[in-house]
Design a protein around this motif. Structure first.
Motif, mmCIF file in Angstrom:
data_model
loop_
_atom_site.group_PDB
_atom_site.id
_atom_site.type_symbol
_atom_site.label_atom_id
_atom_site.label_comp_id
_atom_site.label_asym_id
_atom_site.label_seq_id
_atom_site.Cartn_x
_atom_site.Cartn_y
_atom_site.Cartn_z
ATOM 1 N N GLU A 63 0.845 -1.213 0.000
ATOM 2 C CA GLU A 63 0.000 0.000 0.000
ATOM 3 C C GLU A 63 0.868 1.245 0.000
ATOM 4 O O GLU A 63 0.571 2.233 -0.679
ATOM 5 N N GLU A 64 1.961 1.184 0.759
ATOM 6 C CA GLU A 64 2.847 2.346 0.843
ATOM 7 C C GLU A 64 3.504 2.611 -0.523
ATOM 8 O O GLU A 64 3.601 3.754 -0.970
ATOM 9 N N LEU A 65 3.938 1.511 -1.183
ATOM 10 C CA LEU A 65 4.574 1.657 -2.493
ATOM 11 C C LEU A 65 3.570 2.165 -3.528
ATOM 12 O O LEU A 65 3.885 3.019 -4.355
ATOM 13 N N ARG A 66 2.346 1.627 -3.485
ATOM 14 C CA ARG A 66 1.332 2.028 -4.475
ATOM 15 C C ARG A 66 0.890 3.467 -4.254
ATOM 16 O O ARG A 66 0.520 4.154 -5.214
ATOM 17 N N ALA A 67 0.945 3.938 -3.004
ATOM 18 C CA ALA A 67 0.605 5.340 -2.742
ATOM 19 C C ALA A 67 1.666 6.250 -3.360
ATOM 20 O O ALA A 67 1.362 7.335 -3.853
ATOM 21 N N PRO A 72 -1.173 1.211 -11.717
ATOM 22 C CA PRO A 72 -1.674 -0.151 -11.488
ATOM 23 C C PRO A 72 -1.102 -1.174 -12.462
ATOM 24 O O PRO A 72 -1.202 -2.383 -12.224
ATOM 25 N N SER A 73 -0.475 -0.720 -13.567
ATOM 26 C CA SER A 73 0.076 -1.685 -14.516
ATOM 27 C C SER A 73 1.374 -2.303 -14.000
ATOM 28 O O SER A 73 1.847 -3.307 -14.539
ATOM 29 N N LEU A 79 7.962 -1.812 -7.957
ATOM 30 C CA LEU A 79 7.615 -0.501 -7.415
ATOM 31 C C LEU A 79 8.706 0.124 -6.549
ATOM 32 O O LEU A 79 8.783 1.339 -6.418
ATOM 33 N N HIS A 80 9.558 -0.720 -5.918
ATOM 34 C CA HIS A 80 10.442 -0.147 -4.887
ATOM 35 C C HIS A 80 11.512 0.777 -5.464
ATOM 36 O O HIS A 80 11.929 1.723 -4.790
ATOM 37 N N GLY A 81 11.941 0.539 -6.716
ATOM 38 C CA GLY A 81 12.943 1.424 -7.311
ATOM 39 C C GLY A 81 12.374 2.817 -7.577
ATOM 40 O O GLY A 81 12.892 3.819 -7.060
ATOM 41 N N GLU A 168 7.810 -12.259 -17.435
ATOM 42 C CA GLU A 168 7.546 -11.263 -18.463
ATOM 43 C C GLU A 168 8.795 -10.399 -18.661
ATOM 44 O O GLU A 168 9.486 -10.069 -17.694
ATOM 45 N N LEU A 169 9.106 -10.085 -19.918
ATOM 46 C CA LEU A 169 10.207 -9.161 -20.191
ATOM 47 C C LEU A 169 9.638 -7.765 -20.346
ATOM 48 O O LEU A 169 8.684 -7.563 -21.100
ATOM 49 N N TRP A 170 10.261 -6.795 -19.663
ATOM 50 C CA TRP A 170 9.782 -5.419 -19.761
ATOM 51 C C TRP A 170 10.426 -4.748 -20.952
ATOM 52 O O TRP A 170 11.601 -4.987 -21.251
ATOM 53 N N PRO A 171 9.679 -3.898 -21.650
ATOM 54 C CA PRO A 171 10.232 -3.233 -22.842
ATOM 55 C C PRO A 171 11.563 -2.541 -22.543
ATOM 56 O O PRO A 171 12.466 -2.541 -23.381
ATOM 57 N N THR A 172 11.688 -1.960 -21.345
ATOM 58 C CA THR A 172 12.929 -1.269 -21.014
ATOM 59 C C THR A 172 14.107 -2.257 -20.922
ATOM 60 O O THR A 172 15.234 -1.934 -21.291
ATOM 61 N N THR A 173 13.828 -3.499 -20.475
ATOM 62 C CA THR A 173 14.880 -4.521 -20.410
ATOM 63 C C THR A 173 15.296 -4.941 -21.809
ATOM 64 O O THR A 173 16.489 -5.115 -22.097
ATOM 65 N N VAL A 174 14.320 -5.118 -22.687
ATOM 66 C CA VAL A 174 14.596 -5.504 -24.073
ATOM 67 C C VAL A 174 15.392 -4.398 -24.768
ATOM 68 O O VAL A 174 16.365 -4.652 -25.483
#
Ligand SMILES: [Fe+2]
Length: 181
Positions: A63-67, A72-73, A79-81, A168-174
Motif C-alpha cells: 500500500e505504501e509503495l502504491r501510494a 496499477p500496470s 515498485l520499490h525502485g 515477463e520481459l519489460w520493454p525497457t529490459t529488451v
C-alpha cells in the motif's frame, strides 16, 4: 567500510536485516570497483549512494509503495525502485544519474550512464547470492578491467534467467539488451 551496521539509510527506509546485509554487500562491491578504476570522488560517491539507497523501500508494504507510485500496470516487485527515487527526490537528491540508477535498477534502462550500469551489475554480482557463485565472482572481478563487456554479460545473464523462469520481459529490459548486444 560497508558492513551492514554502518550503512546509513534515510528515516523512511523499510529494510529488514537480510536486506540491509545485501545493501552493504552491493555498496562494498561498488566501492571496490570504484577504487580499482580510480574514479573521481564525485563519481565514487554516486556509485556508493546508488548502492546504499537502491533497495531502501524493498521491504515496504505494498500500500505504501502504491501510494508513492500509483501505476496499477506495475507489479509490486517493480515498485520499490521508482518509489525510492521519488522519496529521494522529495528529500532533495538532485543527481539525475543516481535517481535513474535507483529508479530503473530492477528492469534496466538503455540510456543509463555508468552509475546505473554499475548498480545493475553489483546488484546481481554481489557475493551473498547463492546461484552461479563462481561465474558471478569471475564477472565481478572483470568489471574494473572491462566495464562495458562485463555489463553486456550481466544483461545477457539476467535476461536468460528471466526467460528461463518464464517471467515477463519489460520493454525497457529488451531495449537495454538491444543497446548492448
Ligand atoms: Fe538490490
Amino acid at each position: 567500510m560497508s558492513d551492514a551496521a554502518s550503512i546509513e539509510l534515510p528515516s523512511w527506509a523499510r529494510v529488514d536485516e537480510r536486506r540491509r546485509a545485501h545493501i552493504a554487500r552491493v555498496t562494498a562491491l561498488l566501492l571496490h570497483w570504484a577504487d580499482a578504476m580510480q574514479l573521481p570522488a564525485s563519481e565514487r560517491a554516486a556509485w556508493r549512494d546508488a548502492g546504499r539507497l537502491h533497495d531502501a523501500l524493498r521491504d515496504a508494504p505494498e500500500e505504501e509503495l502504491r501510494a508513492l507510485i500509483p501505476d496499477p500496470s506495475l507489479p509490486v516487485g517493480l515498485l520499490h525502485g521508482p518509489a525510492a527515487a521519488r522519496c529521494l527526490e522529495s528529500a532533495g537528491e538532485s543527481r539525475a544519474e543516481v535517481l535513474d540508477a535507483i529508479r530503473w535498477h530492477t528492469v534496466g534502462c538503455a540510456s543509463w550512464g555508468r552509475v546505473g550500469r554499475a548498480l545493475y551489475m553489483a546488484d546481481y554480482l554481489e557475493p551473498g547470492r547463492t546461484f552461479a557463485r563462481s561465474e558471478r565472482a569471475y564477472l565481478a572481478a572483470q568489471v574494473p578491467h572491462d566495464f562495458d563487456g562485463t555489463f553486456r554479460q550481466v544483461v545477457r545473464h539476467r535476461l536468460m534467467a528471466a526467460l528461463g523462469e518464464g517471467h515477463e520481459l519489460w520493454p525497457t529490459t529488451v531495449a537495454l539488451w538491444n543497446s548492448v548486444r
